[in-house]
Design a protein around this motif. Structure first.
Motif, PDB file in Angstrom:
ATOM      1  N   ILE A   5       0.848  -1.107  -0.104  1.00 25.29           N
ATOM      2  CA  ILE A   5      -0.006  -0.052  -0.130  1.00 25.29           C
ATOM      3  C   ILE A   5       1.097   1.267   0.114  1.00 25.29           C
ATOM      4  N   VAL A   6       0.778   2.091  -1.055  1.00 23.07           N
ATOM      5  CA  VAL A   6       1.438   3.310  -1.004  1.00 23.07           C
ATOM      6  C   VAL A   6       0.550   4.335  -0.933  1.00 23.07           C
ATOM      7  N   ALA A   7       0.950   5.217   0.113  1.00 22.31           N
ATOM      8  CA  ALA A   7       0.317   6.530   0.496  1.00 22.31           C
ATOM      9  C   ALA A   7       0.966   7.632   0.147  1.00 22.31           C
ATOM     10  N   THR A   8       0.088   8.359  -0.555  1.00 24.22           N
ATOM     11  CA  THR A   8       0.851   9.784  -0.899  1.00 24.22           C
ATOM     12  C   THR A   8       0.267  10.829   0.127  1.00 24.22           C
ATOM     13  N   GLN A   9       1.022  11.958   0.164  1.00 19.47           N
ATOM     14  CA  GLN A   9       0.819  13.030   0.981  1.00 19.47           C
ATOM     15  C   GLN A   9       1.197  14.233   0.100  1.00 19.47           C
ATOM     16  N   SER A  10       0.215  15.330   0.078  1.00 23.86           N
ATOM     17  CA  SER A  10       0.485  16.507  -0.402  1.00 23.86           C
ATOM     18  C   SER A  10       1.732  16.985   0.281  1.00 23.86           C
ATOM     19  N   CYS A  11       2.539  17.573  -0.692  1.00 26.42           N
ATOM     20  CA  CYS A  11       3.865  18.284  -0.128  1.00 26.42           C
ATOM     21  C   CYS A  11       3.647  19.815  -0.556  1.00 26.42           C
ATOM     22  N   LEU A  12       2.231  20.379  -0.554  1.00 27.11           N
ATOM     23  CA  LEU A  12       2.065  21.694  -0.990  1.00 27.11           C
ATOM     24  C   LEU A  12       2.325  22.727   0.203  1.00 27.11           C
ATOM     25  N   ASN A  13       2.573  23.884  -0.049  1.00 26.01           N
ATOM     26  CA  ASN A  13       2.453  25.104   0.993  1.00 26.01           C
ATOM     27  C   ASN A  13       1.055  25.518   1.087  1.00 26.01           C
ATOM     28  N   ALA A  14       0.747  26.052   2.357  1.00 25.69           N
ATOM     29  CA  ALA A  14      -0.399  26.274   2.767  1.00 25.69           C
ATOM     30  C   ALA A  14      -0.680  27.767   1.561  1.00 25.69           C
ATOM     31  N   VAL A  15      -1.957  27.681   1.273  1.00 31.43           N
ATOM     32  CA  VAL A  15      -2.165  28.869   0.294  1.00 31.43           C
ATOM     33  C   VAL A  15      -3.393  29.567   1.021  1.00 31.43           C
ATOM     34  N   ALA A  16      -2.920  30.804   1.654  1.00 33.17           N
ATOM     35  CA  ALA A  16      -3.649  31.960   2.413  1.00 33.17           C
ATOM     36  C   ALA A  16      -4.859  32.286   1.658  1.00 33.17           C
ATOM     37  N   THR A  34     -12.786  34.673   8.846  1.00 31.00           N
ATOM     38  CA  THR A  34     -12.703  32.977   8.657  1.00 31.00           C
ATOM     39  C   THR A  34     -11.679  32.735   7.623  1.00 31.00           C
ATOM     40  N   ASP A  35     -10.834  31.912   8.215  1.00 30.09           N
ATOM     41  CA  ASP A  35      -9.898  31.260   7.663  1.00 30.09           C
ATOM     42  C   ASP A  35     -10.293  30.348   6.310  1.00 30.09           C
ATOM     43  N   ILE A  36     -10.056  30.446   5.008  1.00 30.38           N
ATOM     44  CA  ILE A  36     -10.536  29.623   3.978  1.00 30.38           C
ATOM     45  C   ILE A  36      -9.374  29.105   3.235  1.00 30.38           C
ATOM     46  N   SER A  37      -8.241  29.167   3.979  1.00 33.95           N
ATOM     47  CA  SER A  37      -6.703  29.012   3.443  1.00 33.95           C
ATOM     48  C   SER A  37      -6.892  27.321   3.099  1.00 33.95           C
ATOM     49  N   GLN A  38      -5.977  27.169   1.756  1.00 35.20           N
ATOM     50  CA  GLN A  38      -5.878  25.436   1.546  1.00 35.20           C
ATOM     51  C   GLN A  38      -4.700  24.909   1.891  1.00 35.20           C
ATOM     52  N   ASN A  39      -4.529  23.579   1.624  1.00 35.12           N
ATOM     53  CA  ASN A  39      -3.428  22.823   1.911  1.00 35.12           C
ATOM     54  C   ASN A  39      -3.346  22.628   3.677  1.00 35.12           C
ATOM     55  N   ASN A  40      -4.397  22.725   4.323  1.00 33.02           N
ATOM     56  CA  ASN A  40      -4.397  22.223   5.699  1.00 33.02           C
ATOM     57  C   ASN A  40      -3.335  23.270   6.497  1.00 33.02           C
ATOM     58  N   PRO A  41      -3.421  24.475   6.617  1.00 36.53           N
ATOM     59  CA  PRO A  41      -2.548  25.235   7.458  1.00 36.53           C
ATOM     60  C   PRO A  41      -2.684  24.834   8.929  1.00 36.53           C
ATOM     61  N   THR A  42      -1.874  24.995   9.682  1.00 36.98           N
ATOM     62  CA  THR A  42      -1.619  24.538  11.243  1.00 36.98           C
ATOM     63  C   THR A  42      -1.451  25.964  11.963  1.00 36.98           C
ATOM     64  N   CYS A  84       4.895  28.589   4.259  1.00 39.09           N
ATOM     65  CA  CYS A  84       3.684  29.733   4.425  1.00 39.09           C
ATOM     66  C   CYS A  84       3.342  30.333   3.251  1.00 39.09           C
ATOM     67  N   ASP A  85       2.438  30.844   3.480  1.00 43.65           N
ATOM     68  CA  ASP A  85       1.798  31.859   2.195  1.00 43.65           C
ATOM     69  C   ASP A  85       1.217  33.224   2.766  1.00 43.65           C
ATOM     70  N   THR A  86       1.438  34.282   2.187  1.00 41.78           N
ATOM     71  CA  THR A  86       0.785  35.315   2.842  1.00 41.78           C
ATOM     72  C   THR A  86      -0.035  36.086   1.864  1.00 41.78           C
ATOM     73  N   LEU A  87      -1.089  36.527   2.379  1.00 36.66           N
ATOM     74  CA  LEU A  87      -2.024  37.374   1.463  1.00 36.66           C
ATOM     75  C   LEU A  87      -2.622  38.678   2.202  1.00 36.66           C
ATOM     76  N   THR A  88      -2.369  39.610   1.228  1.00 34.64           N
ATOM     77  CA  THR A  88      -2.662  41.174   1.917  1.00 34.64           C
ATOM     78  C   THR A  88      -3.789  41.522   1.039  1.00 34.64           C
ATOM     79  N   ARG A  89      -4.773  42.101   1.535  1.00 34.31           N
ATOM     80  CA  ARG A  89      -5.859  42.720   1.112  1.00 34.31           C
ATOM     81  C   ARG A  89      -5.883  44.247   1.333  1.00 34.31           C
TER      82      ARG A  89
END
Length: 169
Positions: A5-16, A34-42, A84-89
């Motif tokens: 069984i091969v499990a894969t894990q996303s290795c993507l940075n968070a997207v803010a 409300t945080d709606i960031s992608q890739n499971n930020p912690t 990490c990812d930074t979003l400024t509006r």
């Protein structure tokens, strides 16, 4: 026979990314983010220019209060184990001031006079208790006159009482 069984894990940075309970309002108001960031930020680092509190590390900060009028930037840095990812509006939050009107309760108004609002702004709409929708109305009878002024976001009301009075012509 064997099973692998091969499990894969996303290795993507968070997207803010984020949303707010309100972004355009009148005068003082407290809002929620409300945080709606992608890739499971912690972890999260928020900056709220012009607000109290001005920072937060909560995923979904609440009761962020804007006590002054103006346009304000909001920044979110969202991080996961890969980066990490930074979003400024900029100008994301706009707190407008109420239109200023004052009919002047001590002003003597005579039957036949005109009440004119000299404020409210060029894009304001008016609604008088007489049904008139202009910036001015003609006083035809004694009583209480009130007006509601709106600029599309903010609303303000004022009243003036017109008494039966003999006025010199």
């Amino acid at each position: 026979k064997d099973t692998i069984i091969v499990a894969t894990q996303s290795c993507l940075n968070a997207v803010a990314n984020f949303s707010a309970s309100d972004s355009l309002f009148c005068d003082k108001k407290c809002i929620d983010f409300t945080d709606i960031s992608q890739n499971n930020p912690t972890t999260w680092q928020w900056t709220f220019n012009g607000a109290v509190p001005s920072t937060s590390t909560n995923q979904n900060p609440t009761n962020i209060c804007y006590n002054n009028t103006g346009s304000f930037a909001v920044t979110l840095i969202a991080c996961n184990q890969f980066g990490c990812d930074t979003l400024t509006r900029n100008s994301f939050i706009t707190s407008q001031s109420q239109p200023v009107i004052n009919l002047g309760n001590d002003t003597i108004i005579c039957i036949g006079d005109t009440i004119t609002l000299n404020s409210g702004g060029g894009n304001s709409s008016y609604l008088w208790n007489t049904g008139a929708t202009s910036q001015s109305i003609n006083v035809s009878t004694p009583g209480t006159y009130y007006v509601s002024v709106s600029d599309g976001v903010c609303n303000v009301n004022d009243t003036i009482t017109v008494a039966t009075q003999t006025c010199a012509a």
